[in-house]
Scaffold this motif. Structure first.
Motif, PDB file in Angstrom:
ATOM      1  N   ALA A 178       0.840  -1.207   0.000  1.00 25.08           N
ATOM      2  CA  ALA A 178       0.000   0.000   0.000  1.00 25.08           C
ATOM      3  C   ALA A 178       0.871   1.251   0.000  1.00 25.08           C
ATOM      4  N   ALA A 179       1.915   1.259   0.842  1.00 23.02           N
ATOM      5  CA  ALA A 179       2.811   2.419   0.908  1.00 23.02           C
ATOM      6  C   ALA A 179       3.557   2.590  -0.418  1.00 23.02           C
ATOM      7  N   LEU A 180       3.981   1.486  -1.006  1.00 25.68           N
ATOM      8  CA  LEU A 180       4.727   1.561  -2.268  1.00 25.68           C
ATOM      9  C   LEU A 180       3.837   2.084  -3.392  1.00 25.68           C
ATOM     10  N   ALA A 181       2.571   1.678  -3.377  1.00 25.06           N
ATOM     11  CA  ALA A 181       1.646   2.126  -4.426  1.00 25.06           C
ATOM     12  C   ALA A 181       1.457   3.646  -4.357  1.00 25.06           C
ATOM     13  N   GLU A 182       1.600   4.199  -3.170  1.00 24.58           N
ATOM     14  CA  GLU A 182       1.449   5.658  -3.048  1.00 24.58           C
ATOM     15  C   GLU A 182       2.617   6.411  -3.637  1.00 24.58           C
ATOM     16  N   THR A 183       3.819   5.877  -3.501  1.00 25.83           N
ATOM     17  CA  THR A 183       4.984   6.661  -3.936  1.00 25.83           C
ATOM     18  C   THR A 183       5.509   6.255  -5.317  1.00 25.83           C
ATOM     19  N   PHE A 184       5.064   5.132  -5.848  1.00 24.17           N
ATOM     20  CA  PHE A 184       5.415   4.768  -7.235  1.00 24.17           C
ATOM     21  C   PHE A 184       4.137   4.858  -8.066  1.00 24.17           C
ATOM     22  N   PRO A 185       3.833   6.020  -8.628  1.00 26.61           N
ATOM     23  CA  PRO A 185       2.549   6.183  -9.322  1.00 26.61           C
ATOM     24  C   PRO A 185       2.386   5.264 -10.533  1.00 26.61           C
ATOM     25  N   ARG A 186       3.496   4.756 -11.086  1.00 27.71           N
ATOM     26  CA  ARG A 186       3.384   3.868 -12.258  1.00 27.71           C
ATOM     27  C   ARG A 186       3.333   2.394 -11.870  1.00 27.71           C
ATOM     28  N   LEU A 187       3.206   2.094 -10.588  1.00 31.22           N
ATOM     29  CA  LEU A 187       3.143   0.685 -10.160  1.00 31.22           C
ATOM     30  C   LEU A 187       1.994  -0.082 -10.846  1.00 31.22           C
ATOM     31  N   PRO A 188       0.796   0.510 -10.991  1.00 33.69           N
ATOM     32  CA  PRO A 188      -0.272  -0.227 -11.691  1.00 33.69           C
ATOM     33  C   PRO A 188       0.111  -0.564 -13.139  1.00 33.69           C
ATOM     34  N   ASP A 189       0.837   0.344 -13.807  1.00 30.60           N
ATOM     35  CA  ASP A 189       1.287   0.051 -15.185  1.00 30.60           C
ATOM     36  C   ASP A 189       2.275  -1.112 -15.188  1.00 30.60           C
ATOM     37  N   PHE A 190       3.140  -1.123 -14.166  1.00 28.69           N
ATOM     38  CA  PHE A 190       4.124  -2.200 -14.058  1.00 28.69           C
ATOM     39  C   PHE A 190       3.409  -3.541 -13.879  1.00 28.69           C
ATOM     40  N   VAL A 191       2.411  -3.555 -12.999  1.00 23.81           N
ATOM     41  CA  VAL A 191       1.674  -4.808 -12.735  1.00 23.81           C
ATOM     42  C   VAL A 191       0.936  -5.257 -14.009  1.00 23.81           C
ATOM     43  N   ALA A 192       0.345  -4.292 -14.712  1.00 24.61           N
ATOM     44  CA  ALA A 192      -0.371  -4.648 -15.955  1.00 24.61           C
ATOM     45  C   ALA A 192       0.596  -5.237 -16.984  1.00 24.61           C
ATOM     46  N   LEU A 193       1.792  -4.649 -17.064  1.00 29.50           N
ATOM     47  CA  LEU A 193       2.798  -5.170 -17.999  1.00 29.50           C
ATOM     48  C   LEU A 193       3.224  -6.572 -17.578  1.00 29.50           C
ATOM     49  N   ARG A 194       3.477  -6.753 -16.293  1.00 35.31           N
ATOM     50  CA  ARG A 194       3.869  -8.088 -15.804  1.00 35.31           C
ATOM     51  C   ARG A 194       2.775  -9.113 -16.107  1.00 35.31           C
ATOM     52  N   ASP A 195       1.504  -8.733 -15.884  1.00 36.67           N
ATOM     53  CA  ASP A 195       0.408  -9.682 -16.117  1.00 36.67           C
ATOM     54  C   ASP A 195       0.304 -10.059 -17.595  1.00 36.67           C
ATOM     55  N   ARG A 196       0.640  -9.105 -18.472  1.00 32.88           N
ATOM     56  CA  ARG A 196       0.585  -9.395 -19.909  1.00 32.88           C
ATOM     57  C   ARG A 196       1.777 -10.245 -20.350  1.00 32.88           C
ATOM     58  N   VAL A 197       2.981  -9.875 -19.838  1.00 31.45           N
ATOM     59  CA  VAL A 197       4.206 -10.564 -20.252  1.00 31.45           C
ATOM     60  C   VAL A 197       4.295 -11.954 -19.613  1.00 31.45           C
ATOM     61  N   ASP A 198       3.872 -12.052 -18.360  1.00 29.71           N
ATOM     62  CA  ASP A 198       4.055 -13.296 -17.612  1.00 29.71           C
ATOM     63  C   ASP A 198       2.765 -13.652 -16.867  1.00 29.71           C
ATOM     64  N   PRO A 199       1.693 -14.006 -17.618  1.00 30.29           N
ATOM     65  CA  PRO A 199       0.396 -14.233 -16.966  1.00 30.29           C
ATOM     66  C   PRO A 199       0.430 -15.365 -15.943  1.00 30.29           C
ATOM     67  N   ASP A 200       1.270 -16.355 -16.150  1.00 29.46           N
ATOM     68  CA  ASP A 200       1.309 -17.486 -15.214  1.00 29.46           C
ATOM     69  C   ASP A 200       2.337 -17.293 -14.093  1.00 29.46           C
ATOM     70  N   ARG A 201       2.945 -16.144 -14.058  1.00 34.78           N
ATOM     71  CA  ARG A 201       3.910 -15.795 -13.000  1.00 34.78           C
ATOM     72  C   ARG A 201       5.045 -16.804 -12.874  1.00 34.78           C
ATOM     73  N   VAL A 202       5.560 -17.170 -14.039  1.00 36.64           N
ATOM     74  CA  VAL A 202       6.742 -18.046 -14.065  1.00 36.64           C
ATOM     75  C   VAL A 202       7.896 -17.359 -13.332  1.00 36.64           C
ATOM     76  N   PHE A 203       7.974 -16.004 -13.476  1.00 37.88           N
ATOM     77  CA  PHE A 203       9.052 -15.240 -12.837  1.00 37.88           C
ATOM     78  C   PHE A 203       8.592 -14.626 -11.511  1.00 37.88           C
ATOM     79  N   GLY A 204       7.455 -15.084 -11.010  1.00 42.20           N
ATOM     80  CA  GLY A 204       6.944 -14.557  -9.736  1.00 42.20           C
ATOM     81  C   GLY A 204       7.705 -15.155  -8.558  1.00 42.20           C
ATOM     82  N   ASN A 205       7.594 -14.497  -7.438  1.00 47.28           N
ATOM     83  CA  ASN A 205       8.163 -15.036  -6.196  1.00 47.28           C
ATOM     84  C   ASN A 205       7.512 -14.362  -4.998  1.00 47.28           C
ATOM     85  N   ALA A 206       7.920 -14.766  -3.809  1.00 44.90           N
ATOM     86  CA  ALA A 206       7.299 -14.241  -2.582  1.00 44.90           C
ATOM     87  C   ALA A 206       7.521 -12.736  -2.451  1.00 44.90           C
TER      88      ALA A 206
END
Ligand SMILES: Cc1cc2nc3c(=O)[nH]c(=O)nc-3n(C[C@H](O)[C@H](O)[C@H](O)COP(=O)(O)OP(=O)(O)OC[C@H]3O[C@@H](n4cnc5c(N)ncnc54)[C@H](O)[C@@H]3O)c2cc1C
Length: 415
Positions: free
Chosen positions: A380-408
């Protein structure tokens, strides 16, 4: 593939991945990624958390040829992702080329460093990620794609936290080689810092202020100026160091780059530490926070008010500046910043408690953490100070929908 991955550079985190692979070719890497449910890249292991880790396979790129090639016409160098800046810098210098800036140490891998927004210092110097002109990335299906500066996805793809795939090669901007002189001054008083912070930060090509945020003030001021620019004109009431200094009390002076104002090649002056020696303290933790440059003095005052709490855990703190870049997740993304760095003793529970206090003290200024270091800020705190975080998440979801590169780590920090 081996099953023991071992620990990070600082010995503070033991990777939990099921195995470690060192492919000998890009094709072998592509096959490995295509056949893996979970896989992530490991650089030179200089991050301080579970950021790189996976419950699948970790991949080191040190088995791939470094293939360092300068394109003089384009003003770029092509380099394999696993190459360390020190090796790249030596090759560039041999051919008469240079990078605009380096981090405090040359030991880190190029792909790993830019993935976390690693930076050096300089009022007008941007992060190392800003020098990236193109990336070759192996995606979740094992496909190899190229992302270039100017492409729609580019500004989310360099400071990637490893979430967009495995970077096999990068093109970096280069310029003709140059020489730099490094002067160390001592005894910079807080009153002078608070009255003239921006003059001090701009007094050289790259400036670092080392302090414990206590009443001693800034114990050491390191000023790196390009040899074709005038040397330090204003001493800000400081004295020239009489001998070579390490920024950490008792640190080995052989490990630091040449001081005393003698000009030397860029690669022997811009990093604080020399390749072949242990940088910093060794068994340590680090944290670093970015706030917009206009809050530098208020940020310093906030940190000074914590000095007695910070002090017992602190090896040294460093204040640097970084110029704005375009990367969505860069600490300096979209804004010129001041960076407050802390080298801690390796006592993680105690450090995490103090880090929370620092984050609260800097919260009014829109604090961002260094992704590769110890922090406690939540999604929540990071989302406030990185205004492009939603764009990053959208890009990740498009590039890696199955979260092969995901982690904890990504689960924790991404909304
Ligand atoms: C002594 C010391 C000094 C430091 N000084 C500075 C400094 O001056 N400035 C600064 O900003 N930071 C500094 N750092 C932090 C350091 O630069 C970052 O943690 C950096 O990310 C480390 O790079 P690495 O190659 O070790 O990456 P790792 O720690 O191995 O990995 C970091 C991230 O990069 C990803 N990654 C690695 N390789 C690839 C690849 N090929 N493709 C895709 N993703 C990849 C990993 O998955 C992970 O998410 C310092 C750290 C230490 C230990």
């Amino acid at each position: 593939m081996t099953t023991t991955v071992g620990a990070n550079w600082a010995g503070s985190y033991h990777y939990r991945a099921a195995g470690l692979a060192r492919p000998a070719s890009v094709e072998e890497l592509q096959e490995l990624v295509a056949g893996s449910a979970h896989v992530r890249a490991l650089g030179s292991r200089h991050s301080f958390s579970d950021l790189a880790d996976t419950d699948g396979v970790l991949v080191e790129l040190t088995g791939l040829p470094s293939g360092i090639r300068v394109d003089a016409e384009a003003g770029t160098v092509s380099v394999a992702g696993g190459v360390r800046y020190g090796e790249l810098a030596e090759q560039l210098e041999r051919e008469g080329w240079a990078l605009a800036n380096l981090a405090s140490l040359p030991h880190i891998s190029v792909a790993g460093a830019v993935a976390t927004g690693t930076h050096g210092s300089g009022a007008h110097n941007r992060s190392l990620a800003a020098a990236v002109a193109a990336l070759d990335v192996v995606g979740p299906d094992g496909d190899l794609r190229r992302v270039r500066r100017g492409d729609a996805d580019f500004d989310g793809s360099v400071v990637s936290l490893g979430a967009m795939g495995i970077v096999t090669r990068l093109e970096l901007d280069v310029e003709p080689t140059y020489r730099v002189r490094q002067e160390v001054r001592t005894g910079l008083a807080w009153e002078v810092v608070e009255a003239r912070f921006h003059d001090i930060a701009g007094a050289g090509y790259s400036v670092s202020l080392f302090t414990r945020f206590d009443d001693e003030g800034v114990a050491q001021l390191w000023v790196k100026s390009r040899a074709d620019e005038p040397p330090l004109a204003d001493a800000f009431g400081t004295l020239a160091a009489g001998a070579t200094m390490h920024m950490i009390r008792g640190g080995a002076v052989e490990a630091v780059t040449g001081q005393g104002g003698e000009p030397g090649p860029w690669l022997d002056r811009l990093p604080h530490f020399r390749m072949g020696f242990t940088p910093s303290a060794g068994a340590e933790l680090q944290s670093e926070y970015f706030v917009p440059r206009e809050h530098a003095v208020a940020g310093i005052e906030a940190l000074r008010s914590l000095s007695s709490t910070i002090g017992p855990l602190l090896e040294v703190a460093e204040i640097r500046t970084v110029a704005a870049d375009e990367q969505w997740l860069s600490g300096a993304g979209g804004q010129d910043v001041v960076a407050f760095h802390f080298t801690w003793v390796r006592d993680e529970p105690a450090v995490r408690a103090v880090v929370r206090l620092i984050e609260s003290a800097l919260a009014p200024f829109g604090v961002r953490p260094h992704w590769g270091k110890v922090f406690e800020l939540d999604a929540a705190a990071l989302a406030e100070t990185f205004p492009r975080l939603p764009d990053f998440v959208a890009l990740r979801d498009r590039v890696d929908p199955d979260r092969v590169f995901g982690n904890a780590f990504l689960e924790r920090v991404l909304p």
